[in-house]
Design a protein around this motif. Sequence first.
Motif, mmCIF file in Angstrom:
data_model
loop_
_atom_site.group_PDB
_atom_site.id
_atom_site.type_symbol
_atom_site.label_atom_id
_atom_site.label_comp_id
_atom_site.label_asym_id
_atom_site.label_seq_id
_atom_site.Cartn_x
_atom_site.Cartn_y
_atom_site.Cartn_z
ATOM 1 N N TYR A 215 -21.594 -8.299 -25.299
ATOM 2 C CA TYR A 215 -22.500 -9.012 -24.397
ATOM 3 C C TYR A 215 -21.756 -9.380 -23.123
ATOM 4 O O TYR A 215 -20.670 -9.929 -23.166
ATOM 5 C CB TYR A 215 -23.022 -10.284 -25.081
ATOM 6 N N ARG A 216 -22.359 -9.036 -21.980
ATOM 7 C CA ARG A 216 -21.773 -9.426 -20.691
ATOM 8 C C ARG A 216 -22.784 -10.284 -19.955
ATOM 9 O O ARG A 216 -23.851 -9.782 -19.571
ATOM 10 C CB ARG A 216 -21.446 -8.188 -19.851
ATOM 11 N N PRO A 217 -22.486 -11.574 -19.728
ATOM 12 C CA PRO A 217 -23.448 -12.425 -19.015
ATOM 13 C C PRO A 217 -23.724 -11.875 -17.626
ATOM 14 O O PRO A 217 -22.836 -11.350 -16.971
ATOM 15 C CB PRO A 217 -22.732 -13.780 -18.924
ATOM 16 N N LYS A 218 -24.987 -11.972 -17.217
ATOM 17 C CA LYS A 218 -25.378 -11.472 -15.894
ATOM 18 C C LYS A 218 -25.227 -12.574 -14.856
ATOM 19 O O LYS A 218 -25.438 -13.739 -15.164
ATOM 20 C CB LYS A 218 -26.846 -11.046 -15.942
ATOM 21 N N PRO A 219 -24.888 -12.201 -13.596
ATOM 22 C CA PRO A 219 -24.840 -13.206 -12.538
ATOM 23 C C PRO A 219 -26.230 -13.800 -12.323
ATOM 24 O O PRO A 219 -27.222 -13.174 -12.646
ATOM 25 C CB PRO A 219 -24.420 -12.416 -11.290
ATOM 26 N N ALA A 220 -26.266 -15.019 -11.781
ATOM 27 C CA ALA A 220 -27.550 -15.648 -11.498
ATOM 28 C C ALA A 220 -28.300 -14.762 -10.514
ATOM 29 O O ALA A 220 -27.787 -14.436 -9.462
ATOM 30 C CB ALA A 220 -27.314 -17.022 -10.899
ATOM 31 N N SER A 221 -29.496 -14.303 -10.892
ATOM 32 C CA SER A 221 -30.249 -13.443 -10.003
ATOM 33 C C SER A 221 -31.726 -13.769 -10.154
ATOM 34 O O SER A 221 -32.097 -14.644 -10.908
ATOM 35 C CB SER A 221 -29.995 -11.978 -10.336
ATOM 36 N N THR A 222 -32.576 -13.038 -9.410
ATOM 37 C CA THR A 222 -34.006 -13.274 -9.525
ATOM 38 C C THR A 222 -34.412 -13.120 -10.984
ATOM 39 O O THR A 222 -33.681 -12.513 -11.733
ATOM 40 C CB THR A 222 -34.763 -12.258 -8.646
ATOM 41 N N PRO A 223 -35.543 -13.624 -11.507
ATOM 42 C CA PRO A 223 -36.711 -14.129 -10.812
ATOM 43 C C PRO A 223 -36.508 -15.425 -10.037
ATOM 44 O O PRO A 223 -35.656 -16.222 -10.384
ATOM 45 C CB PRO A 223 -37.739 -14.337 -11.927
ATOM 46 N N VAL A 224 -37.337 -15.595 -9.020
ATOM 47 C CA VAL A 224 -37.193 -16.748 -8.133
ATOM 48 C C VAL A 224 -38.474 -17.569 -8.157
ATOM 49 O O VAL A 224 -39.561 -17.023 -8.199
ATOM 50 C CB VAL A 224 -36.942 -16.264 -6.686
ATOM 51 N N ILE A 225 -38.306 -18.879 -8.130
ATOM 52 C CA ILE A 225 -39.454 -19.783 -8.040
ATOM 53 C C ILE A 225 -39.240 -20.642 -6.806
ATOM 54 O O ILE A 225 -38.108 -21.061 -6.534
ATOM 55 C CB ILE A 225 -39.513 -20.693 -9.297
ATOM 56 N N PHE A 226 -40.299 -20.918 -6.060
ATOM 57 C CA PHE A 226 -40.174 -21.787 -4.883
ATOM 58 C C PHE A 226 -40.845 -23.116 -5.161
ATOM 59 O O PHE A 226 -41.943 -23.161 -5.682
ATOM 60 C CB PHE A 226 -40.849 -21.132 -3.672
ATOM 61 N N SER A 227 -40.179 -24.188 -4.818
ATOM 62 C CA SER A 227 -40.769 -25.510 -5.008
ATOM 63 C C SER A 227 -40.171 -26.458 -3.986
ATOM 64 O O SER A 227 -38.943 -26.531 -3.850
ATOM 65 C CB SER A 227 -40.474 -25.992 -6.429
ATOM 66 N N GLY A 228 -41.021 -27.161 -3.267
ATOM 67 C CA GLY A 228 -40.540 -28.166 -2.314
ATOM 68 C C GLY A 228 -39.562 -27.605 -1.299
ATOM 69 O O GLY A 228 -38.596 -28.269 -0.923
#
Length: 335
Positions: A194-207
């Motif tokens: 298992y290789r953790p993935k970098p933080a990437s999309t999906p994206v949520i917009f709020s405020g």
Amino acid sequence: MPWTHNLQHKPGDCMEPTKVQSEGGLNVTLTIRLLMHGKEVGSIIGKKGETVKKMREESGARINISEGNCPERIVTITGPTDTIFKAFAMIAYKFEEDIINSMSNSPATSKPPVTLRLVVPASQCGSLIGKGGSKIKEMRESTGAQVQVAGDMLPNSTERAVTISGTPEAIIQCVKQICVVMLESPPKGATIPYRPKPASTPVIFSGGQAYTIQGQYAIPHPDQLTKLHQLAMQQTPFTPLGQTTPAFPGLDASPPASTHELTIPNDLIGCIIGRQGTKINEIRQMSGAQIKIANAMEGSSERQITITGTPANISLAQYLINARLTSEVTGMGTL
């Protein structure tokens, strides 16, 4: 040429003992992998790497931490079994110290247990659980630690997470028993680590802030994504969460709903729906879009999916559906 006794460790042979023949018999070297959150890794590394340096020196084990700006990191501990137990003890006591420090600022009275997550080849999990759960039950009873083996494999790998929680002493005893099982039942076939993935999309917009989804958490995302957000704002009136008055006088604050249609091959629809609809419900919840899957038409090899919502909802739902398809297809190895 003399025969070399040292069988080299191959990448991916996680948990597989490397046997080093020496004059005094057999010395077994093990590799154990741990999955940690960024905060836990920071605690292990310490200021300027002092904590991990001390752990390496005092335990004698090799401790490597995976690179990258991932929310999760892999910590690999390699060495003869006694050095691994020392390293584990030091990590467990360090986590306990962190818990005690964090409690001094909070009103909580009961101390939460220390928790470690091991990453184990799925082919060895059966031996850990035992017939009818007998082995895992025996471990829980003899060590006092809680042990859970995840039902699903970690993404794009053939490994599962094994969560151990309890006092540091209970965890150390439990790790010793797990190591014995690992040595008695080596992994079968090739292990895809298992290789953790970098933080990437999906994206949520709020405020006005962009967030990415990691597991069950929304994490603030780097600035380049706010450009997407500004584009979305130019197209539709936007109301920050929690604000009930319309963003523009005389206009309804909610953006107009639109509809998008996708066609998915019949043999892949299952991975989008999930067991008893769990995956599709998850996608509906995360995206905020309405998603309808048409019934299979006679003679057709495809199914129609209708997504309704704001442009942002629809693009997020599409992203999540594509991500499910990609992981399914790569998991099968062939398309």
